[in-house]
Write an enzyme that holds these catalytic residues in place. Sequence first.
Site, PDB file in Angstrom:
ATOM      1  N   CYS A  59      78.604  16.215  95.778  1.00 55.13           N
ATOM      2  CA  CYS A  59      77.948  16.094  94.465  1.00 55.13           C
ATOM      3  C   CYS A  59      77.774  14.600  94.224  1.00 55.13           C
ATOM      4  O   CYS A  59      78.561  13.984  93.511  1.00 55.13           O
ATOM      5  CB  CYS A  59      78.788  16.735  93.371  1.00 55.13           C
ATOM      6  SG  CYS A  59      79.190  18.488  93.668  1.00 55.13           S
ATOM      7  N   LYS A  82      80.266   6.566  94.566  1.00 53.77           N
ATOM      8  CA  LYS A  82      81.277   6.961  95.553  1.00 53.77           C
ATOM      9  C   LYS A  82      80.657   7.078  96.943  1.00 53.77           C
ATOM     10  O   LYS A  82      81.323   6.819  97.948  1.00 53.77           O
ATOM     11  CB  LYS A  82      81.939   8.265  95.130  1.00 53.77           C
ATOM     12  CG  LYS A  82      82.696   8.160  93.791  1.00 53.77           C
ATOM     13  CD  LYS A  82      83.374   9.464  93.463  1.00 53.77           C
ATOM     14  CE  LYS A  82      84.008   9.427  92.080  1.00 53.77           C
ATOM     15  NZ  LYS A  82      82.984   9.396  91.006  1.00 53.77           N
ATOM     16  N   CYS A 139      86.336  14.394  86.526  1.00 52.26           N
ATOM     17  CA  CYS A 139      86.533  13.392  85.473  1.00 52.26           C
ATOM     18  C   CYS A 139      86.967  14.129  84.204  1.00 52.26           C
ATOM     19  O   CYS A 139      86.257  14.158  83.201  1.00 52.26           O
ATOM     20  CB  CYS A 139      85.272  12.564  85.251  1.00 52.26           C
ATOM     21  SG  CYS A 139      83.761  13.528  85.027  1.00 52.26           S
TER      22      CYS A 139
END
Length: 415
Positions: A242, A248, A362
């Site tokens: 994702c 990232k 998150c």
Amino acid sequence: MVTPSRSASAHALHLVFGEGQRVPDTWDADLSHEDASLAQAILGLCLRRWGRLMAYLNPRLKNPERGIPLGSQVALAQGLAQLAWLPGVGTHAAVNEAVELVANRELGFPPHRGLVNAILRKASSDREALRAELEGLSPALDRTPWAERILKGALPQPEGREQLWTRLQTPPSPWFRPLTPGPLPEGLERDARASEALRILPGAPFPRTWLQEGRGMVQDLSSQALMDFRWEAPVTRILDACAAPGGKTTALARRFPKAALFALEQEPRRAQRLEENLAARGINAQVTVGEAGAWMAKGGRPFDLILLDAPCSGSGTIQKHPELVWLGHTLDLGRLQSIQARLLDQAVARLASGGLLIYAVCSWLPEEGEAQAKALLARRPEIHSAQVWESGSHFRPDPLEWPGEGFQGFAFTKA
């Protein structure tokens, strides 16, 4: 005519309170730097103080029980927020712009021009008294049941919740990561909590040119620390399941430059942004538009490392996205948990023996983090926890001590 900054913030407030939608990341992309700064300040104040702003307005209405249209609420909230908390905005501008806004047929309610003018003119006669009255109202007015649930998820014991809420009600400072060697822009300094983290000093200029030149990127401290995992096994194929917006993905590419890197993103617009970000940073990755679960279910060669930054409530990001306080009741948390569990199982199926799977959300909510990790270990005997951070196999910084977003990460390896 309403200025671009006030028009943009009004559009965003209508999205949140009228349509129940989050504020898009690009909501202020077309504004100049100066207009964007004012729009961000107005929007942030309205979202973080909406309960108190409405409580101030209600007794000043002719019929409080009947209320007023959202367009009138938005115009009044914006005007009051500027008068109370933005001393650099002139009184005339704050009042007149609000009146112009309510007269706009798309964003306001023209019959309430007189009402908005009367309330704001009276409030503007003593801006310090207005601020004192608003700040004297109970902060609980700005805390929805969803906000209470987030605080309980972050801190199971009540101690410290008020302290955490106070911090979450202030705009966060951005964090940065360098992408090229060389001197840092004025006002940026290294922070030891992540290997490459940079924080901005109070009052320092935003490093816009440095970012535009591709010498650095914005990335929250929590994301950077999550990616500081220790892993010595060979890595030749990586999947970022994702991936947008690509922070990232960039970290993975820099960490394992010789590995083949695959990046998935379901939303076409976000995938385009992902591709643009990676290209600007010189990152070579195969970007695919598609839902991660369906893509992984097709099968194929296994991956030595899979990063699953899964869809979640975003409860750890309310300092950055205060609209989530008002939208939590619209979330289907059960559906999100089902998606998370399905993606975890599919990621396990595509993980090579001896490979590393990092699952992250998150979120502070245990049902999206710890509960998912425990359930995965219980139903998949071939999966074991991997000790990749100083804290072990579980990354969850202390909400009271950690200045980054609320985050949970879990590391697994496959027998």
